[in-house]
Design a protein around this motif. Structure first.
Motif, short mmCIF file in Angstrom:
data_model
loop_
_atom_site.label_atom_id
_atom_site.label_comp_id
_atom_site.label_asym_id
_atom_site.label_seq_id
_atom_site.Cartn_x
_atom_site.Cartn_y
_atom_site.Cartn_z
N SER A 1 0.83 -1.21 0.00
CA SER A 1 0.00 0.00 0.00
C SER A 1 0.87 1.25 0.00
CB SER A 1 -0.92 0.01 1.21
OG SER A 1 -1.83 -1.08 1.17
N LEU A 2 1.94 1.22 0.78
CA LEU A 2 2.84 2.35 0.84
C LEU A 2 3.49 2.60 -0.52
CD1 LEU A 2 4.24 4.51 2.61
CD2 LEU A 2 6.02 2.81 3.11
N ARG A 3 3.82 1.54 -1.21
CA ARG A 3 4.45 1.67 -2.54
C ARG A 3 3.51 2.38 -3.51
NH1 ARG A 3 7.44 -3.45 -5.50
NH2 ARG A 3 8.31 -2.33 -7.30
N LEU B 1 1.85 7.66 -6.19
CA LEU B 1 0.91 8.78 -6.35
C LEU B 1 1.53 10.08 -5.85
CD1 LEU B 1 -2.36 7.03 -5.11
CD2 LEU B 1 -1.63 7.40 -7.48
N PHE B 2 2.25 10.01 -4.74
CA PHE B 2 2.89 11.19 -4.18
C PHE B 2 3.87 11.79 -5.18
CE2 PHE B 2 6.14 13.40 -1.75
CZ PHE B 2 5.44 14.08 -0.77
N LEU B 3 4.69 10.96 -5.79
CA LEU B 3 5.67 11.44 -6.76
C LEU B 3 5.01 12.01 -8.00
CD1 LEU B 3 8.34 8.61 -6.41
CD2 LEU B 3 8.60 11.00 -5.70
N GLU B 4 3.82 11.55 -8.31
CA GLU B 4 3.08 12.08 -9.45
C GLU B 4 2.48 13.45 -9.14
OE1 GLU B 4 1.07 12.33 -13.16
OE2 GLU B 4 2.74 11.08 -12.48
N LEU C 1 12.70 9.85 -0.25
CA LEU C 1 12.07 11.00 0.38
C LEU C 1 10.54 10.83 0.41
CD1 LEU C 1 13.10 14.69 -0.29
CD2 LEU C 1 10.79 14.06 0.32
N ALA C 2 9.98 10.37 -0.71
CA ALA C 2 8.53 10.16 -0.77
C ALA C 2 8.09 9.06 0.18
CB ALA C 2 8.13 9.81 -2.21
N THR C 3 8.91 8.05 0.38
CA THR C 3 8.57 6.97 1.32
C THR C 3 8.45 7.51 2.73
OG1 THR C 3 9.67 5.32 -0.08
CG2 THR C 3 9.32 4.74 2.23
N LEU D 1 -0.24 6.67 5.53
CA LEU D 1 -0.42 5.33 4.99
C LEU D 1 -1.87 4.87 5.12
CD1 LEU D 1 0.57 2.60 3.88
CD2 LEU D 1 1.29 2.02 6.21
N LYS D 2 -2.49 5.15 6.26
CA LYS D 2 -3.88 4.73 6.50
C LYS D 2 -4.88 5.89 6.35
CE LYS D 2 -2.72 0.52 7.76
NZ LYS D 2 -3.12 -0.69 7.01
#
Length: 251
Positions: free
Chosen positions: A44-46, A51-54, A74-76, A83-84
């Motif tokens: 889910s985090l991946r 999406l964050f990087l987009e 950094l995005a991770t 995450l939830k």
């Protein structure tokens, strides 16, 4: 229907711009909090990182270069708190500006007499209300070296805190959370730690957290993700409230 359309768009984006397996493995190796997650949460985090990087712009300055592995890392870190919760909790801002090292913006303050005072503080990170997040890359790379510290989680916690106004240590709680229980847990912890500091007792968190209620929430959020066992041992009521807010159980 809208959820189906949204989910279809997410699947399409993830399929079109997947994070390479090697980059993801490298991010997990460098991010202990993500590495502790179960396989399902890591998956889910991946997706969330993709999406964050987009949607967010990572903008290195002063000659800094961030390669793909750096951006995924950094995005991770940035996506751990949501995450939830989902990426919608980061709506209202677009950019992360990354300096090579700690930065020192000039501040101006006008006192009651109309005198302008200028100051410069050395910062590892900063979050602006409805503006960018600013980070020091040196401090991002230092995550994991000192237990309980994560400058990215710290600044993202400020962003969550700002969703209902100025950062004050009281982010928008979920419907079934009790505002009185939150206030009691954090106020009691604040008083306990302030008293310990007055007596010269070593604190179980970064003392910077006692600068303000906003910093208290951000520092405790760092501790929640980076050193959850220590936080639960020393401040169990705060740990429980953060479990409810972030909807995660990092232990």
């Amino acid at each position: 229907m809208f959820d189906r359309i949204r989910n279809w768009r997410i699947r399409r984006l993830v399929a079109r711009r997947p994070i390479a397996e090697g980059l993801w493995r490298d991010a997990l190796r460098r991010c202990a909090a993500a590495r502790r997650l179960g396989a399902s949460d890591q998956a889910s985090l991946r997706v969330l990182v993709t999406l964050f990087l987009e949607r967010k712009s990572l903008e290195p300055v002063e000659g800094l270069h961030l390669d793909d592995a750096d951006r995924v890392l950094l995005a991770t870190h940035a996506c751990l708190p949501i995450l939830k919760l989902g990426l919608d909790w980061y709506d209202g801002w677009h950019s992360i500006i990354v300096y090579p090292r700690a930065f020192s913006p000039q501040r101006e303050r006008v006192d009651d007499a109309g005198v302008v005072h200028r100051s410069r503080d050395i910062l590892a990170g900063e979050a602006w209300n409805r503006g960018p997040v600013i980070l020091s890359w040196d401090d991002v790379q230092a995550i994991g070296r000192q237990p309980g510290h994560n400058v990215v989680v710290h600044e993202m916690a400020h962003k969550l805190d700002m969703l209902n106004g100025d950062a004050d240590g009281f982010p928008p709680l979920h419907r079934r959370m009790d505002r009185r229980a939150w206030a009691q847990a954090f106020t009691s912890a604040w008083e306990q730690l302030s008293e310990a500091r007055r007596h010269g007792i070593e604190l179980p968190i970064d003392p910077y957290g006692l600068e303000s209620h906003a910093e208290f929430f951000a520092v405790l959020s760092e501790q929640f993700f980076e050193a959850p066992a220590a936080l639960r041992e020393h401040l169990p009521a705060v740990y429980r409230q953060l479990e409810l807010f972030y909807r995660q159980h990092p232990l």
